[in-house]
Motif scaffolding. Structure first.
Motif, PDB file in Angstrom:
ATOM      1  N   LYS A  61     -18.886 -25.578  -9.544  1.00 30.48           N
ATOM      2  CA  LYS A  61     -18.973 -26.274 -10.824  1.00 30.48           C
ATOM      3  C   LYS A  61     -18.187 -25.597 -11.938  1.00 30.48           C
ATOM      4  CE  LYS A  61     -23.215 -24.597 -13.095  1.00 30.48           C
ATOM      5  NZ  LYS A  61     -23.620 -23.398 -12.328  1.00 30.48           N
ATOM      6  N   SER A 201     -25.838 -17.401 -16.741  1.00 30.32           N
ATOM      7  CA  SER A 201     -24.383 -17.357 -16.681  1.00 30.32           C
ATOM      8  C   SER A 201     -23.830 -16.479 -17.797  1.00 30.32           C
ATOM      9  CB  SER A 201     -23.840 -18.776 -16.821  1.00 30.32           C
ATOM     10  OG  SER A 201     -22.528 -18.848 -16.347  1.00 30.32           O
ATOM     11  N   GLU A 275     -22.962 -15.802  -5.780  1.00 28.45           N
ATOM     12  CA  GLU A 275     -22.333 -17.097  -6.074  1.00 28.45           C
ATOM     13  C   GLU A 275     -21.608 -17.081  -7.414  1.00 28.45           C
ATOM     14  OE1 GLU A 275     -25.915 -19.949  -4.311  1.00 28.45           O
ATOM     15  OE2 GLU A 275     -25.740 -19.572  -6.448  1.00 28.45           O
ATOM     16  N   TYR A 381     -15.454 -23.744 -16.678  1.00 30.04           N
ATOM     17  CA  TYR A 381     -16.220 -24.669 -17.520  1.00 30.04           C
ATOM     18  C   TYR A 381     -15.345 -25.254 -18.629  1.00 30.04           C
ATOM     19  CZ  TYR A 381     -19.822 -22.316 -14.871  1.00 30.04           C
ATOM     20  OH  TYR A 381     -20.559 -21.801 -13.830  1.00 30.04           O
TER      21      TYR A 381
END
Ligand SMILES: *Cc1c(COP(=O)(O)O)cnc(C)c1O
Length: 448
Positions: A61, A201, A275, A381
């Motif tokens: 993502k 994050s 991840e 992002y």
């Protein structure tokens, strides 16, 4: 865009070649995302070197561009997917089932249908469920394959409240209920392979204590689960490794993060899985945008550019800092014309929202209409969160790799934005057996 920063832990915006970037906007227009696939590969390799005994799954993502996925897959990365769409892209990039983890967060029915169907062809796929309901819904669809449980460790960290997932009730089964949920799943025939949590994050050096505490809880839980349902294949501690966005911020020292994680986890008879998303792609991307307006406002100079919060939403959404560089001013300085004076500037986009600014009152070289600004650390992002608010088409993306630069995703047009409406008119007209002139696909094609 430089040969210097091969293996250094951060590529700063200042290291990109200004002349080369400006040529790209001449060729491909503005705004434009530029992504360096070689840097993506280097970031992945540095992670593998720091975590030699771990499995590294790239969190799709952060940047789902097909070229990113195939580059990482060829380098050996697994892929962590947050939706059926991302799993589809991972398979299209050539990943095998065993290289894909699908993390289901309140998964829409269509996603689960699609995933269970794909599992038929790719039985080594792993599904990470974050609630007992999700496990029931998988069972209802006949799924009894590889199952990982996302737990809520009750500890969050990260660059902004909105991304501290570790403690947010939305994510995962409360850690104290995890053993019961997994025992039940094992009894029902699921192949229980792992536990998972993602603390948040953009974790920075000063949050590493919280991160260590979180990993320690995962280690304890892994030992509890092993006692109850047998050994796990892996313990997945998520992503979240931060990158320096500010020019004076220091990068994480990956080796010490890795040591701390191994220490905190303690002895577990399972592989460590991480991840990372942002860490792999952030500094591999820049966003280029052209200045179209320079306005002396009362307290600041407003510099209007053609990219906005629809192109890169992080400043508006998270108050995120992104470095900004005026490529024209840099070119003038290096050609001996002398540097431009710096003044406080507010760089603002074309969207009718007061939050549509990339920076406020930042000291930058005086901007002129036609200048190209580069916004750094835009690889993560960035395009992924772009949208079409204000009927604004999304920008183009070019990739640089193996010595050449090519268009990876064309610029959208207004026709792309309105196409679903025209298609709807076509469908209704066909239902009514009439013609609707507004259903034509030919209007607007050239409007950006
Ligand atoms: C977003 C996300 C990641 C990646 O986070 P980064 O901060 O980009 O490293 C990893 N795992 C899960 C489950 C996520 O939702």
């Amino acid at each position: 865009m430089t040969d210097v920063a091969d293996s250094s832990s951060i590529r700063r915006l200042s290291e990109w070649d200004a002349a080369e970037l400006r040529t790209l906007t001449e060729e491909y227009g503005s705004p434009l995302y530029v992504l360096d696939l070689e840097r993506v590969r280097q970031n992945y390799r540095r992670l593998v070197a720091a975590f030699p005994d771990a499995d590294v799954l790239y969190a799709v993502k952060a940047n789902a561009l097909g070229d990113v996925l195939s580059t990482l897959r060829e380098a050996g990365a697994g892929l962590e997917c947050a939706s059926a769409g991302e799993v589809k892209r991972a398979l299209e990039a050539g990943a095998s089932g065993s290289e894909i983890h699908y993390t289901a967060v309140n998964p829409p029915a269509g996603d689960l249908d699609w995933i269970v169907d794909a599992w038929g062809d790719h039985p080594a796929l792993t599904v990470t469920a974050g609630s007992a309901d999700t496990i029931d819904r998988l069972a209802d669809r006949g799924y009894d394959g590889r199952l990982c449980l996302r737990v809520n460790p009750g500890i969050g960290a990260g660059h902004h409240e909105k991304v501290r997932t570790g403690a947010a009730a939305k994510f995962g089964v409360p850690a104290e209920r995890a053993v019961d949920v997994l025992e039940d799943a094992a009894d029902r025939g699921f192949d229980v392979v792992g536990i998972h949590a993602h603390v948040g994050s953009g974790v920075s050096s000063d949050q590493l204590d919280a991160h260590r505490e979180f990993v320690a809880r995962m280690g304890d839980l892994a030992r509890d689960v092993a006692g109850a349902v047998g050994d796990l294949e892996f313990v997945d501690v998520g992503g979240g490794f931060g990158v320096p966005y500010r020019e004076d911020e220091e990068p994480l020292v990956l080796e010490s993060v890795a040591d701390a994680i191994r220490d905190a986890l303690g002895a577990v008879d399972a592989r460590l899985t991480i991840e990372p998303g942002r860490y792999v792609v952030a500094d591999a991307g820049v966003l280029l945008t052209e200045v179209n307006t320079v306005k002396d406002a009362r307290e600041t100079t407003v510099v209007g550019v053609d990219a906005g919060m629809t192109t890169l939403i992080r400043p508006a959404m998270y108050d995120a800092y992104h470095p900004i560089r005026n490529l024209a001013a840099d070119a003038a300085a290096s050609s001996g014309e002398g540097g431009r004076e710096t003044v406080p500037q507010t760089v603002a986009g074309p969207i009718c929202e007061s939050g549509d600014v990339f920076c406020a009152d930042r000291e930058l070289p005086v901007s002129e209409r036609g200048d190209i600004l580069a916004i750094g650390n835009a690889g993560a992002y960035g395009y992924e969160m772009a949208n079409q608010y204000n009927s604004r088409p999304r920008p183009a993306s070019v990739v640089r790799g193996d010595g050449d630069v090519r268009l990876a995703r064309r610029r959208e047009t207004v026709a792309d934005v309105t196409r679903p409406e025209r298609e709807a008119r076509r469908i209704s007209a066909a239902d009514r057996k009439t013609d609707d002139p507004r259903a034509s696909d030919s209007d607007n094609d050239l409007v950006r």
